[in-house]
Design a protein around this motif. Structure first.
Motif, PDB file in Angstrom:
ATOM      1  N   ASP A   9      36.419  35.264  26.915  1.00 42.23           N
ATOM      2  CA  ASP A   9      36.872  33.931  26.541  1.00 42.23           C
ATOM      3  C   ASP A   9      38.360  33.891  26.849  1.00 42.23           C
ATOM      4  N   ILE A  10      38.796  32.805  27.422  1.00 40.47           N
ATOM      5  CA  ILE A  10      40.216  32.629  27.719  1.00 40.47           C
ATOM      6  C   ILE A  10      40.702  31.447  26.888  1.00 40.47           C
ATOM      7  N   TYR A  11      41.807  31.684  26.182  1.00 38.99           N
ATOM      8  CA  TYR A  11      42.403  30.664  25.327  1.00 38.99           C
ATOM      9  C   TYR A  11      43.766  30.274  25.860  1.00 38.99           C
ATOM     10  N   LYS A  12      44.079  28.997  25.727  1.00 35.47           N
ATOM     11  CA  LYS A  12      45.349  28.428  26.190  1.00 35.47           C
ATOM     12  C   LYS A  12      46.249  28.216  24.979  1.00 35.47           C
ATOM     13  N   SER A  13      47.530  28.487  25.156  1.00 34.28           N
ATOM     14  CA  SER A  13      48.493  28.274  24.076  1.00 34.28           C
ATOM     15  C   SER A  13      48.908  26.802  24.013  1.00 34.28           C
ATOM     16  N   PRO A  14      48.918  26.225  22.806  1.00 31.85           N
ATOM     17  CA  PRO A  14      49.422  24.852  22.680  1.00 31.85           C
ATOM     18  C   PRO A  14      50.955  24.820  22.649  1.00 31.85           C
ATOM     19  N   LYS A  15      51.586  25.984  22.479  1.00 38.68           N
ATOM     20  CA  LYS A  15      53.044  26.036  22.358  1.00 38.68           C
ATOM     21  C   LYS A  15      53.748  26.289  23.684  1.00 38.68           C
ATOM     22  N   LEU A  21      45.452  33.778  26.578  1.00 39.37           N
ATOM     23  CA  LEU A  21      44.945  34.999  25.970  1.00 39.37           C
ATOM     24  C   LEU A  21      43.533  35.241  26.485  1.00 39.37           C
ATOM     25  N   TYR A  22      43.293  36.430  27.011  1.00 32.56           N
ATOM     26  CA  TYR A  22      41.961  36.836  27.460  1.00 32.56           C
ATOM     27  C   TYR A  22      41.411  37.791  26.409  1.00 32.56           C
ATOM     28  N   VAL A  23      40.179  37.562  25.938  1.00 30.93           N
ATOM     29  CA  VAL A  23      39.534  38.450  24.966  1.00 30.93           C
ATOM     30  C   VAL A  23      38.061  38.620  25.322  1.00 30.93           C
ATOM     31  N   ARG A  24      37.452  39.709  24.811  1.00 24.83           N
ATOM     32  CA  ARG A  24      36.007  39.883  24.951  1.00 24.83           C
ATOM     33  C   ARG A  24      35.308  38.798  24.153  1.00 24.83           C
ATOM     34  N   LYS A  25      34.316  38.172  24.738  1.00 26.27           N
ATOM     35  CA  LYS A  25      33.584  37.121  24.037  1.00 26.27           C
ATOM     36  C   LYS A  25      32.989  37.654  22.740  1.00 26.27           C
ATOM     37  N   THR A  26      32.464  38.892  22.771  1.00 21.14           N
ATOM     38  CA  THR A  26      31.806  39.449  21.584  1.00 21.14           C
ATOM     39  C   THR A  26      32.779  39.743  20.441  1.00 21.14           C
TER      40      THR A  26
END
Length: 103
Positions: A9-15, A21-26
């Motif tokens: 899963d890749i998350y985008k920063s609102p700031k 941020l790249y993380v394992r989906k599990t």
């Protein structure tokens, strides 16, 4: 150093623009330090993908991303460095709008 494929899963920063941020989906965000999450802001899910060592990424090397996820549980992609002259375009500098000369 593990570089086996991972569903991430890749998350985008609102700031910060272009910070991800790249993380394992599990695992999700469970291994991301609280201090980093505070600095990052509330993560906004961007995309889920199968990340393989051969995959081409825009601003990161897939084997490095996979290795860091394996070691730390996350990979932080920082925004690209801005050139100094580009920063000048956005600095509020009133002097450049003032006329020279002693009036």
């Amino acid at each position: 150093m593990s570089t086996k494929p991972e569903i991430c899963d890749i998350y985008k920063s609102p700031k910060k623009d272009e910070m991800y941020l790249y993380v394992r989906k599990t695992e999700g965000l469970t291994r991301v330090p609280e201090a980093l999450l505070t600095m990052f802001g509330r993560p906004r899910h961007y995309v889920t993908l199968l990340l393989t060592p051969e995959r081409k990424l825009a601003r990161a090397e897939a084997p490095k991303v996979l290795a860091e996820i394996g070691e730390k549980g996350f990979y932080l992609q920082m925004p690209p460095a801005r050139e100094d002259y580009m920063l000048d375009l956005f600095r509020p500098d009133e002097s450049k709008y003032q006329q020279g000369g002693g009036e």
